[in-house]
Design an enzyme around this catalytic site. Structure first.
Site, mmCIF file in Angstrom:
data_model
loop_
_atom_site.group_PDB
_atom_site.id
_atom_site.type_symbol
_atom_site.label_atom_id
_atom_site.label_comp_id
_atom_site.label_asym_id
_atom_site.label_seq_id
_atom_site.Cartn_x
_atom_site.Cartn_y
_atom_site.Cartn_z
ATOM 1 N N HIS A 139 26.989 -6.035 -23.313
ATOM 2 C CA HIS A 139 27.602 -5.628 -24.770
ATOM 3 C C HIS A 139 28.077 -4.235 -24.847
ATOM 4 O O HIS A 139 27.607 -3.292 -24.277
ATOM 5 C CB HIS A 139 26.839 -6.135 -25.759
ATOM 6 C CG HIS A 139 26.436 -7.454 -25.695
ATOM 7 N ND1 HIS A 139 25.901 -8.197 -26.954
ATOM 8 C CD2 HIS A 139 26.632 -8.439 -24.746
ATOM 9 C CE1 HIS A 139 25.846 -9.361 -26.551
ATOM 10 N NE2 HIS A 139 26.237 -9.653 -25.373
ATOM 11 N N GLU B 238 28.137 -2.296 -27.029
ATOM 12 C CA GLU B 238 27.168 -1.347 -27.771
ATOM 13 C C GLU B 238 26.323 -0.894 -26.838
ATOM 14 O O GLU B 238 26.089 0.302 -26.730
ATOM 15 C CB GLU B 238 26.590 -1.903 -28.867
ATOM 16 C CG GLU B 238 27.359 -2.204 -30.098
ATOM 17 C CD GLU B 238 28.486 -3.697 -29.999
ATOM 18 O OE1 GLU B 238 29.256 -3.924 -30.859
ATOM 19 O OE2 GLU B 238 28.104 -4.469 -28.820
ATOM 20 N N CYS C 119 25.563 -7.462 -32.437
ATOM 21 C CA CYS C 119 24.451 -8.625 -32.286
ATOM 22 C C CYS C 119 23.089 -7.965 -32.694
ATOM 23 O O CYS C 119 22.648 -6.747 -32.437
ATOM 24 C CB CYS C 119 24.569 -9.306 -31.107
ATOM 25 S SG CYS C 119 23.756 -8.540 -29.444
ATOM 26 N N CYS D 228 21.699 -5.754 -29.445
ATOM 27 C CA CYS D 228 22.352 -4.502 -29.711
ATOM 28 C C CYS D 228 21.788 -3.606 -30.792
ATOM 29 O O CYS D 228 21.547 -2.484 -30.503
ATOM 30 C CB CYS D 228 23.939 -4.601 -29.552
ATOM 31 S SG CYS D 228 24.675 -5.349 -28.062
#
Length: 133
Positions: free
Chosen positions: A74, A76, A104, A107
């Site tokens: 992801h 992040e 999320c 993250c």
């Protein structure tokens, strides 16, 4: 509004991370947006993030989920890992994570473990405060 709810909302509004967005926040968000566009350019998910420390971008993260075939890549987490690599340390205390959408829970946990101080997300520059693990 019920008294207890009013008290909770008032306390949240006074939290140190609840300050209104600054012009620099918009510029850093735009850098996260550029990472999102980079991810889209190679057919990845539409997410981007940057990590800022002492007013400078120290980590950049376009989503690499599709590109790398890694469901954990992801934006992040990519930005956090990039910053840790660039700075040569895992502790990112004092850093602010800017992302194109709300991180999320995985993250957010990664940000908390890296000791990221604050998260700001989305075009409205929503200040989510310190990450929680």
């Amino acid at each position: 509004m019920r008294p207890r709810r009013r008290a909770v909302l008032a306390a949240l509004a006074c939290a140190p991370w609840a300050a209104s967005a600054q012009p620099a926040d918009r510029a850093f968000y735009e850098s996260a947006e550029a990472q999102r566009k980079l991810a889209l350019s190679w057919g990845d998910q539409p997410y981007g993030a940057v990590l800022v420390l002492d007013g400078k971008i120290v980590g950049e993260g376009p989503s690499r989920v599709v590109k790398n075939g890694d469901f954990t890549a992801h934006a992040e987490r990519e930005a956090i890992q990039d910053a840790q690599k660039r700075l040569g340390r895992s502790d990112l205390g004092g850093a602010i994570l800017y992302s194109t959408s709300r991180p999320c829970s995985a993250c957010e946990t990664a940000a908390a473990r890296a000791r990221v101080s604050r998260m700001i997300h989305g075009p409205a520059l929503t200040d989510a405060g310190p990450p929680k693990s």
